[in-house]
Design a protein around this motif. Structure first.
Motif, PDB file in Angstrom:
ATOM      1  N   VAL A 135      24.660  83.693  52.921  1.00 48.03           N
ATOM      2  CA  VAL A 135      25.998  83.123  52.795  1.00 48.03           C
ATOM      3  C   VAL A 135      26.962  83.922  53.664  1.00 48.03           C
ATOM      4  CG1 VAL A 135      27.861  82.495  51.220  1.00 48.03           C
ATOM      5  CG2 VAL A 135      25.475  82.384  50.436  1.00 48.03           C
ATOM      6  N   TRP A 136      27.662  83.208  54.545  1.00 45.94           N
ATOM      7  CA  TRP A 136      28.630  83.818  55.453  1.00 45.94           C
ATOM      8  C   TRP A 136      30.008  83.230  55.175  1.00 45.94           C
ATOM      9  CZ3 TRP A 136      27.061  87.532  58.984  1.00 45.94           C
ATOM     10  CH2 TRP A 136      25.670  87.669  59.159  1.00 45.94           C
ATOM     11  N   THR A 137      31.022  84.053  55.274  1.00 43.27           N
ATOM     12  CA  THR A 137      32.388  83.588  55.038  1.00 43.27           C
ATOM     13  C   THR A 137      33.299  84.045  56.172  1.00 43.27           C
ATOM     14  OG1 THR A 137      33.035  85.560  53.779  1.00 43.27           O
ATOM     15  CG2 THR A 137      32.076  83.733  52.531  1.00 43.27           C
ATOM     16  N   GLY A 138      34.451  83.429  56.245  1.00 36.54           N
ATOM     17  CA  GLY A 138      35.402  83.829  57.266  1.00 36.54           C
ATOM     18  C   GLY A 138      36.649  82.979  57.224  1.00 36.54           C
ATOM     19  N   SER A 139      37.592  83.305  58.080  1.00 32.46           N
ATOM     20  CA  SER A 139      38.842  82.560  58.162  1.00 32.46           C
ATOM     21  C   SER A 139      38.866  81.736  59.440  1.00 32.46           C
ATOM     22  CB  SER A 139      40.049  83.509  58.128  1.00 32.46           C
ATOM     23  OG  SER A 139      40.003  84.404  59.237  1.00 32.46           O
ATOM     24  N   MET A 140      39.728  80.732  59.451  1.00 32.29           N
ATOM     25  CA  MET A 140      39.911  79.882  60.621  1.00 32.29           C
ATOM     26  C   MET A 140      41.380  79.979  61.019  1.00 32.29           C
ATOM     27  SD  MET A 140      37.672  76.567  59.394  1.00 32.29           S
ATOM     28  CE  MET A 140      38.791  76.221  58.028  1.00 32.29           C
ATOM     29  N   ALA A 141      41.678  80.933  61.888  1.00 31.58           N
ATOM     30  CA  ALA A 141      43.075  81.209  62.242  1.00 31.58           C
ATOM     31  C   ALA A 141      43.759  79.981  62.847  1.00 31.58           C
ATOM     32  CB  ALA A 141      43.138  82.380  63.211  1.00 31.58           C
ATOM     33  N   ASP A 142      43.062  79.279  63.759  1.00 34.74           N
ATOM     34  CA  ASP A 142      43.665  78.125  64.423  1.00 34.74           C
ATOM     35  C   ASP A 142      43.912  76.972  63.463  1.00 34.74           C
ATOM     36  OD1 ASP A 142      43.643  79.458  66.811  1.00 34.74           O
ATOM     37  OD2 ASP A 142      41.748  78.621  67.488  1.00 34.74           O
ATOM     38  N   LEU A 143      43.088  76.903  62.420  1.00 33.17           N
ATOM     39  CA  LEU A 143      43.165  75.776  61.486  1.00 33.17           C
ATOM     40  C   LEU A 143      43.773  76.164  60.145  1.00 33.17           C
ATOM     41  CD1 LEU A 143      39.646  74.194  62.185  1.00 33.17           C
ATOM     42  CD2 LEU A 143      41.836  73.683  63.278  1.00 33.17           C
ATOM     43  N   LYS A 144      44.166  77.421  60.000  1.00 36.98           N
ATOM     44  CA  LYS A 144      44.816  77.901  58.778  1.00 36.98           C
ATOM     45  C   LYS A 144      43.964  77.613  57.544  1.00 36.98           C
ATOM     46  CE  LYS A 144      49.419  77.186  60.761  1.00 36.98           C
ATOM     47  NZ  LYS A 144      50.732  76.506  60.625  1.00 36.98           N
ATOM     48  N   GLY A 145      42.743  78.125  57.563  1.00 38.02           N
ATOM     49  CA  GLY A 145      41.857  77.890  56.437  1.00 38.02           C
ATOM     50  C   GLY A 145      40.753  78.925  56.360  1.00 38.02           C
ATOM     51  N   HIS A 146      39.794  78.684  55.449  1.00 36.63           N
ATOM     52  CA  HIS A 146      38.644  79.555  55.256  1.00 36.63           C
ATOM     53  C   HIS A 146      37.391  78.704  55.135  1.00 36.63           C
ATOM     54  CE1 HIS A 146      42.035  82.081  53.941  1.00 36.63           C
ATOM     55  NE2 HIS A 146      41.291  83.122  54.266  1.00 36.63           N
ATOM     56  N   TYR A 147      36.243  79.350  55.270  1.00 33.53           N
ATOM     57  CA  TYR A 147      34.972  78.641  55.121  1.00 33.53           C
ATOM     58  C   TYR A 147      33.954  79.533  54.422  1.00 33.53           C
ATOM     59  CZ  TYR A 147      33.362  81.514  59.032  1.00 33.53           C
ATOM     60  OH  TYR A 147      33.035  82.579  59.826  1.00 33.53           O
ATOM     61  N   SER A 148      32.937  78.891  53.855  1.00 34.09           N
ATOM     62  CA  SER A 148      31.783  79.578  53.292  1.00 34.09           C
ATOM     63  C   SER A 148      30.556  78.783  53.719  1.00 34.09           C
ATOM     64  CB  SER A 148      31.877  79.632  51.761  1.00 34.09           C
ATOM     65  OG  SER A 148      30.714  80.211  51.203  1.00 34.09           O
ATOM     66  N   MET A 149      29.681  79.409  54.502  1.00 39.04           N
ATOM     67  CA  MET A 149      28.548  78.720  55.119  1.00 39.04           C
ATOM     68  C   MET A 149      27.228  79.314  54.631  1.00 39.04           C
ATOM     69  SD  MET A 149      27.683  78.453  59.228  1.00 39.04           S
ATOM     70  CE  MET A 149      29.047  77.319  59.536  1.00 39.04           C
ATOM     71  N   SER A 150      26.289  78.439  54.267  1.00 37.92           N
ATOM     72  CA  SER A 150      24.966  78.870  53.833  1.00 37.92           C
ATOM     73  C   SER A 150      23.928  78.428  54.858  1.00 37.92           C
ATOM     74  CB  SER A 150      24.624  78.269  52.467  1.00 37.92           C
ATOM     75  OG  SER A 150      25.516  78.736  51.469  1.00 37.92           O
ATOM     76  N   VAL A 151      23.103  79.381  55.306  1.00 37.10           N
ATOM     77  CA  VAL A 151      22.077  79.073  56.296  1.00 37.10           C
ATOM     78  C   VAL A 151      20.745  79.644  55.833  1.00 37.10           C
ATOM     79  CG1 VAL A 151      23.760  79.099  58.181  1.00 37.10           C
ATOM     80  CG2 VAL A 151      22.489  81.176  57.656  1.00 37.10           C
ATOM     81  N   THR A 152      19.656  79.029  56.276  1.00 42.59           N
ATOM     82  CA  THR A 152      18.326  79.505  55.912  1.00 42.59           C
ATOM     83  C   THR A 152      18.013  80.807  56.643  1.00 42.59           C
ATOM     84  OG1 THR A 152      17.189  78.350  57.706  1.00 42.59           O
ATOM     85  CG2 THR A 152      17.597  77.105  55.670  1.00 42.59           C
ATOM     86  N   MET A 153      16.874  81.417  56.276  1.00 39.18           N
ATOM     87  CA  MET A 153      16.456  82.642  56.942  1.00 39.18           C
ATOM     88  C   MET A 153      16.159  82.397  58.425  1.00 39.18           C
ATOM     89  SD  MET A 153      16.646  84.899  54.550  1.00 39.18           S
ATOM     90  CE  MET A 153      18.039  83.945  53.929  1.00 39.18           C
ATOM     91  N   GLY A 154      15.881  81.149  58.784  1.00 37.78           N
ATOM     92  CA  GLY A 154      15.643  80.792  60.177  1.00 37.78           C
ATOM     93  C   GLY A 154      16.890  80.344  60.894  1.00 37.78           C
TER      94      GLY A 154
END
Length: 213
Positions: A135-154
Motif C-alpha cells: 500500500v502506497w500513499t501520497g498527495s496530489m499537489a496539482d489536484l489538491k488531493g490524496h491517494y492510497s494505492m494497492s499493488v501486487t508484489m509484481g
C-alpha cells in the motif's frame, strides 16, 4: 459503506511507516479493464485500457466494447512524456488535442509515493484465497488531493482511492494481461494528426484523473 471507506483511507494516510528499503516500482505493459466508482456509489466509467509502461502512453475507452450504464463515455489517448492527450470521437471521426498539466494516473506508482504497509486480502493461509499487496500513499499537489494505492508484489495495480476536495473515487483494474495486445490503439488516429493544440483556460488542470472529477 462510504464512511467505512473514508475511515480506512484516512487511517492509511495518517499512518507513519519507516521502510527505507521499499522503493516505488513501475508497472509493466498492460492490457485490461478499468472501473471508476464514486465513493457515493455511482459507477462513473468502465472500459478497456492499454498501457505502454516504457513509452508512458495510455489509451482508455469506456462504454465501447462493454457498454454499461455510466455517467460518461470516454476515449482518451494520453502521452505523458510529451504532455499532451487526445479526446477521441471515433464515431464522428473527430478529436480534441489538449495539454496535459498533470501526469498522474492509476497505472503507476508516483516516484514520490510513501510506502505505508503490506496487507493481505482474503486468507493468506489458504492457497489461492489470498492476495498480498503493498500500500502506497501520497498527495496530489496539482489536484489538491490524496491517494492510497494497492499493488501486487509484481507491481500490478489492483485498486486506488483518490480523495479530492470536490470529489472522491475508487479505481480498480481487472482481467489484466502483461502485454500490449493492440499497439495501434496507442497511435494517434489519422483524423487527429492535423488537430491543433487547444488553449487551456487559466486555472484548468488537465489530467487523466480530472476526467472523473
Amino acid at each position: 459503506m462510504y464512511a467505512a471507506i473514508t475511515l480506512f483511507v484516512f487511517m492509511c494516510l495518517a499512518a507513519t511507516t519507516h521502510a527505507d528499503h521499499h522503493q516505488p516500482c513501475h508497472a509493466p505493459n498492460m492490457t485490461g479493464f478499468m472501473s471508476v466508482l464514486a465513493l457515493k456509489g455511482e459507477l462513473k466509467a468502465y472500459g478497456a485500457f492499454t498501457y505502454d509502461s516504457m513509452g508512458k502512453k495510455l489509451r482508455f475507452r469506456s462504454n465501447e466494447s462493454h457498454p454499461v450504464n455510466t455517467s460518461m463515455g470516454l476515449d482518451l489517448l494520453m502521452f505523458f512524456d510529451e504532455g499532451i492527450f487526445y479526446e477521441i470521437d471515433s464515431k464522428n471521426q473527430s478529436c480534441e488535442k489538449k495539454t496535459l498539466q498533470c501526469s498522474q494516473h492509476p497505472l503507476d506508482i508516483p516516484d514520490d509515493a510513501t510506502f505505508m504497509s503490506t496487507a493481505n486480502g482474503g486468507s493468506p493461509s489458504i492457497e489461492g484465497e489470498g492476495l498480498k499487496v503493498n500500500v502506497w500513499t501520497g498527495s496530489m499537489a496539482d489536484l489538491k488531493g490524496h491517494y492510497s494505492m494497492s499493488v501486487t508484489m509484481g507491481c500490478l495495480p489492483v485498486w486506488t482511492f483518490y480523495f479530492h476536495e470536490s470529489s472522491s473515487f475508487f479505481v480498480s483494474l481487472t482481467e489484466v494481461e502483461l502485454e500490449i495486445k493492440d499497439p495501434d490503439l496507442l497511435v494517434v488516429p489519422s483524423f487527429c494528426l492535423a488537430q491543433p493544440l487547444e488553449e487551456t483556460p487559466e486555472g484548468t488542470v488537465n489530467s487523466f484523473l480530472n476526467e472523473f472529477m
